[in-house]
Design a protein around this motif. Sequence first.
Motif, PDB file in Angstrom:
ATOM      1  N   ARG A   1       8.224 -11.698  -2.169  1.00  0.00           N
ATOM      2  CA  ARG A   1       8.740 -12.392  -3.345  1.00  0.00           C
ATOM      3  C   ARG A   1       7.596 -13.217  -3.926  1.00  0.00           C
ATOM      4  O   ARG A   1       6.912 -13.936  -3.199  1.00  0.00           O
ATOM      5  CB  ARG A   1       9.926 -13.278  -2.980  1.00  0.00           C
ATOM      6  CG  ARG A   1      11.247 -12.502  -2.930  1.00  0.00           C
ATOM      7  CD  ARG A   1      12.421 -13.442  -3.135  1.00  0.00           C
ATOM      8  NE  ARG A   1      13.634 -12.702  -3.418  1.00  0.00           N
ATOM      9  CZ  ARG A   1      14.626 -12.517  -2.539  1.00  0.00           C
ATOM     10  NH1 ARG A   1      14.512 -13.015  -1.315  1.00  0.00           N
ATOM     11  NH2 ARG A   1      15.703 -11.849  -2.879  1.00  0.00           N
TER      12      ARG A   1
ATOM     13  N   ALA B   1       5.913  -5.689   0.917  1.00  0.00           N
ATOM     14  CA  ALA B   1       6.862  -6.306   0.002  1.00  0.00           C
ATOM     15  C   ALA B   1       6.822  -7.834   0.098  1.00  0.00           C
ATOM     16  O   ALA B   1       6.633  -8.387   1.181  1.00  0.00           O
ATOM     17  CB  ALA B   1       8.271  -5.803   0.306  1.00  0.00           C
TER      18      ALA B   1
ATOM     19  N   THR C   1      18.237  -2.453 -12.287  1.00  0.00           N
ATOM     20  CA  THR C   1      17.760  -3.326 -11.219  1.00  0.00           C
ATOM     21  C   THR C   1      16.350  -2.980 -10.743  1.00  0.00           C
ATOM     22  O   THR C   1      15.740  -3.778 -10.030  1.00  0.00           O
ATOM     23  CB  THR C   1      18.709  -3.277 -10.012  1.00  0.00           C
ATOM     24  OG1 THR C   1      18.834  -1.931  -9.554  1.00  0.00           O
ATOM     25  CG2 THR C   1      20.085  -3.807 -10.395  1.00  0.00           C
ATOM     26  N   SER C   2      15.824  -1.797 -11.117  1.00  0.00           N
ATOM     27  CA  SER C   2      14.491  -1.384 -10.664  1.00  0.00           C
ATOM     28  C   SER C   2      13.567  -1.215 -11.861  1.00  0.00           C
ATOM     29  O   SER C   2      13.934  -0.586 -12.864  1.00  0.00           O
ATOM     30  CB  SER C   2      14.558  -0.069  -9.882  1.00  0.00           C
ATOM     31  OG  SER C   2      15.205  -0.259  -8.653  1.00  0.00           O
TER      32      SER C   2
ATOM     33  N   VAL D   1      12.892 -11.508  -8.051  1.00  0.00           N
ATOM     34  CA  VAL D   1      12.600 -10.100  -7.822  1.00  0.00           C
ATOM     35  C   VAL D   1      11.755  -9.901  -6.566  1.00  0.00           C
ATOM     36  O   VAL D   1      10.959 -10.766  -6.192  1.00  0.00           O
ATOM     37  CB  VAL D   1      11.872  -9.514  -9.059  1.00  0.00           C
ATOM     38  CG1 VAL D   1      10.482 -10.110  -9.211  1.00  0.00           C
ATOM     39  CG2 VAL D   1      11.818  -7.999  -9.006  1.00  0.00           C
ATOM     40  N   TRP D   2      11.952  -8.778  -5.911  1.00  0.00           N
ATOM     41  CA  TRP D   2      11.072  -8.354  -4.824  1.00  0.00           C
ATOM     42  C   TRP D   2       9.961  -7.499  -5.405  1.00  0.00           C
ATOM     43  O   TRP D   2      10.218  -6.590  -6.198  1.00  0.00           O
ATOM     44  CB  TRP D   2      11.833  -7.518  -3.793  1.00  0.00           C
ATOM     45  CG  TRP D   2      12.585  -8.299  -2.771  1.00  0.00           C
ATOM     46  CD1 TRP D   2      13.922  -8.573  -2.764  1.00  0.00           C
ATOM     47  CD2 TRP D   2      12.044  -8.884  -1.574  1.00  0.00           C
ATOM     48  NE1 TRP D   2      14.245  -9.313  -1.645  1.00  0.00           N
ATOM     49  CE2 TRP D   2      13.120  -9.516  -0.894  1.00  0.00           C
ATOM     50  CE3 TRP D   2      10.760  -8.938  -1.021  1.00  0.00           C
ATOM     51  CZ2 TRP D   2      12.950 -10.192   0.310  1.00  0.00           C
ATOM     52  CZ3 TRP D   2      10.593  -9.611   0.174  1.00  0.00           C
ATOM     53  CH2 TRP D   2      11.669 -10.225   0.833  1.00  0.00           C
TER      54      TRP D   2
ATOM     55  N   ARG E   1      15.862  -6.489  -9.782  1.00  0.00           N
ATOM     56  CA  ARG E   1      15.744  -7.009  -8.415  1.00  0.00           C
ATOM     57  C   ARG E   1      14.502  -6.486  -7.708  1.00  0.00           C
ATOM     58  O   ARG E   1      14.073  -7.064  -6.714  1.00  0.00           O
ATOM     59  CB  ARG E   1      16.994  -6.624  -7.619  1.00  0.00           C
ATOM     60  CG  ARG E   1      18.291  -7.234  -8.127  1.00  0.00           C
ATOM     61  CD  ARG E   1      19.470  -6.720  -7.320  1.00  0.00           C
ATOM     62  NE  ARG E   1      19.291  -6.985  -5.898  1.00  0.00           N
ATOM     63  CZ  ARG E   1      19.882  -6.274  -4.931  1.00  0.00           C
ATOM     64  NH1 ARG E   1      20.656  -5.247  -5.234  1.00  0.00           N
ATOM     65  NH2 ARG E   1      19.685  -6.581  -3.660  1.00  0.00           N
ATOM     66  N   PHE E   2      13.948  -5.382  -8.218  1.00  0.00           N
ATOM     67  CA  PHE E   2      12.814  -4.755  -7.552  1.00  0.00           C
ATOM     68  C   PHE E   2      11.768  -4.357  -8.585  1.00  0.00           C
ATOM     69  O   PHE E   2      12.089  -3.746  -9.611  1.00  0.00           O
ATOM     70  CB  PHE E   2      13.258  -3.504  -6.780  1.00  0.00           C
ATOM     71  CG  PHE E   2      14.464  -3.730  -5.915  1.00  0.00           C
ATOM     72  CD1 PHE E   2      14.364  -4.452  -4.735  1.00  0.00           C
ATOM     73  CD2 PHE E   2      15.708  -3.249  -6.291  1.00  0.00           C
ATOM     74  CE1 PHE E   2      15.484  -4.684  -3.942  1.00  0.00           C
ATOM     75  CE2 PHE E   2      16.829  -3.468  -5.507  1.00  0.00           C
ATOM     76  CZ  PHE E   2      16.714  -4.190  -4.331  1.00  0.00           C
ATOM     77  N   ASP E   3      10.515  -4.697  -8.311  1.00  0.00           N
ATOM     78  CA  ASP E   3       9.399  -4.295  -9.166  1.00  0.00           C
ATOM     79  C   ASP E   3       8.460  -3.409  -8.356  1.00  0.00           C
ATOM     80  O   ASP E   3       8.027  -3.788  -7.269  1.00  0.00           O
ATOM     81  CB  ASP E   3       8.641  -5.514  -9.687  1.00  0.00           C
ATOM     82  CG  ASP E   3       7.487  -5.100 -10.579  1.00  0.00           C
ATOM     83  OD1 ASP E   3       7.647  -5.165 -11.816  1.00  0.00           O
ATOM     84  OD2 ASP E   3       6.431  -4.687 -10.059  1.00  0.00           O
ATOM     85  N   LEU E   4       8.150  -2.233  -8.891  1.00  0.00           N
ATOM     86  CA  LEU E   4       7.254  -1.293  -8.217  1.00  0.00           C
ATOM     87  C   LEU E   4       6.078  -0.941  -9.122  1.00  0.00           C
ATOM     88  O   LEU E   4       5.673   0.205  -9.256  1.00  0.00           O
ATOM     89  CB  LEU E   4       8.013  -0.023  -7.803  1.00  0.00           C
ATOM     90  CG  LEU E   4       9.056  -0.246  -6.710  1.00  0.00           C
ATOM     91  CD1 LEU E   4      10.439  -0.481  -7.313  1.00  0.00           C
ATOM     92  CD2 LEU E   4       9.113   0.926  -5.746  1.00  0.00           C
TER      93      LEU E   4
ATOM     94  N   PHE F   1       7.263  -4.657  -4.703  1.00  0.00           N
ATOM     95  CA  PHE F   1       6.934  -3.600  -3.752  1.00  0.00           C
ATOM     96  C   PHE F   1       5.641  -2.924  -4.199  1.00  0.00           C
ATOM     97  O   PHE F   1       5.670  -1.982  -4.990  1.00  0.00           O
ATOM     98  CB  PHE F   1       8.065  -2.570  -3.668  1.00  0.00           C
ATOM     99  CG  PHE F   1       9.274  -3.051  -2.926  1.00  0.00           C
ATOM    100  CD1 PHE F   1       9.295  -3.070  -1.550  1.00  0.00           C
ATOM    101  CD2 PHE F   1      10.405  -3.480  -3.608  1.00  0.00           C
ATOM    102  CE1 PHE F   1      10.415  -3.518  -0.861  1.00  0.00           C
ATOM    103  CE2 PHE F   1      11.522  -3.930  -2.929  1.00  0.00           C
ATOM    104  CZ  PHE F   1      11.531  -3.947  -1.549  1.00  0.00           C
TER     105      PHE F   1
ATOM    106  N   GLU G   1      17.651   6.452  -7.073  1.00  0.00           N
ATOM    107  CA  GLU G   1      17.497   5.215  -7.832  1.00  0.00           C
ATOM    108  C   GLU G   1      17.012   5.556  -9.238  1.00  0.00           C
ATOM    109  O   GLU G   1      16.060   6.332  -9.408  1.00  0.00           O
ATOM    110  CB  GLU G   1      16.510   4.281  -7.140  1.00  0.00           C
ATOM    111  CG  GLU G   1      16.276   2.965  -7.850  1.00  0.00           C
ATOM    112  CD  GLU G   1      17.453   2.009  -7.738  1.00  0.00           C
ATOM    113  OE1 GLU G   1      17.387   0.925  -8.335  1.00  0.00           O
ATOM    114  OE2 GLU G   1      18.450   2.347  -7.051  1.00  0.00           O
TER     115      GLU G   1
END
Length: 246
Positions: A210, A208, A150-151, A227-228, A173-176, A230, A103
């Motif tokens: 939303r 995880a 997306t990340s 976004v999800w 789509r994804f936040d870390l 994480f 990723e």
Amino acid sequence: HAQGAAWSLTMNDAHVPPTWCIDVEPDARIIDRRATEPWRGFEQTVAVIRELRPWLGEVTGRTPHFSWYYRLDPQVALAHGSPAWPLTHYQALLAELVAGVDEIGVHPHAYRFDEKLDTWVSEYEDQGWVDHCVRMCFESFREVMGRGCTSFRFGDAWLNHATLRLVEELGARFDLTLEPGMEARSTQSSHEHWTGHYPDLTEIPTVAYRPSKDDFRRPDPERRDGVWMFPLTTARRTGAVHLAYE
């Protein structure tokens, strides 16, 4: 340097494998804006992963994939002439990571060079500047990768609701970013210059979720878009952690 953090969780009785996040950034935090030093930490980390990848595959019986979050922000642009420099200068290494089906995401910091102080300032009080840093990352990513990012993972575990809304608008789509247990504070380090403050992350979930449209720190079980989040696995530092493999 490159930093790593991992999270794992079980959701709806489905196991989600651990994820290793690696921040691709300069070796030093306060870099010389007049020098274009290579990113040795990144180079060496890729070399380690190159050896680690087949070993993990043998041990687990699954092909491992890693997550790399690139600094493509104004600090990089000023020091190296282009915010996309890490992607273009290390084009061969990027191709290796893409071939490994890793990723690739972005990892902005909000550094702004202050001429009077003659040093970098982490500018979190000026939302316009934060937005500029985020947009530069997404635009540079698209320019080189030919697709949207997306990340996302903001630097130093900092985040606020306005920034997350922008990240969603830009297609992430994804936040870390989030690190559970971190307390609200006005600075990351007494040795650096900062504006603004850190959010209180002591009560955020460790799995995880939303986020609520009103507060990114609260989950909204009814939400089906956006976004999800994480959150990373965190622990109190009690000494050096060593990873050994043969």
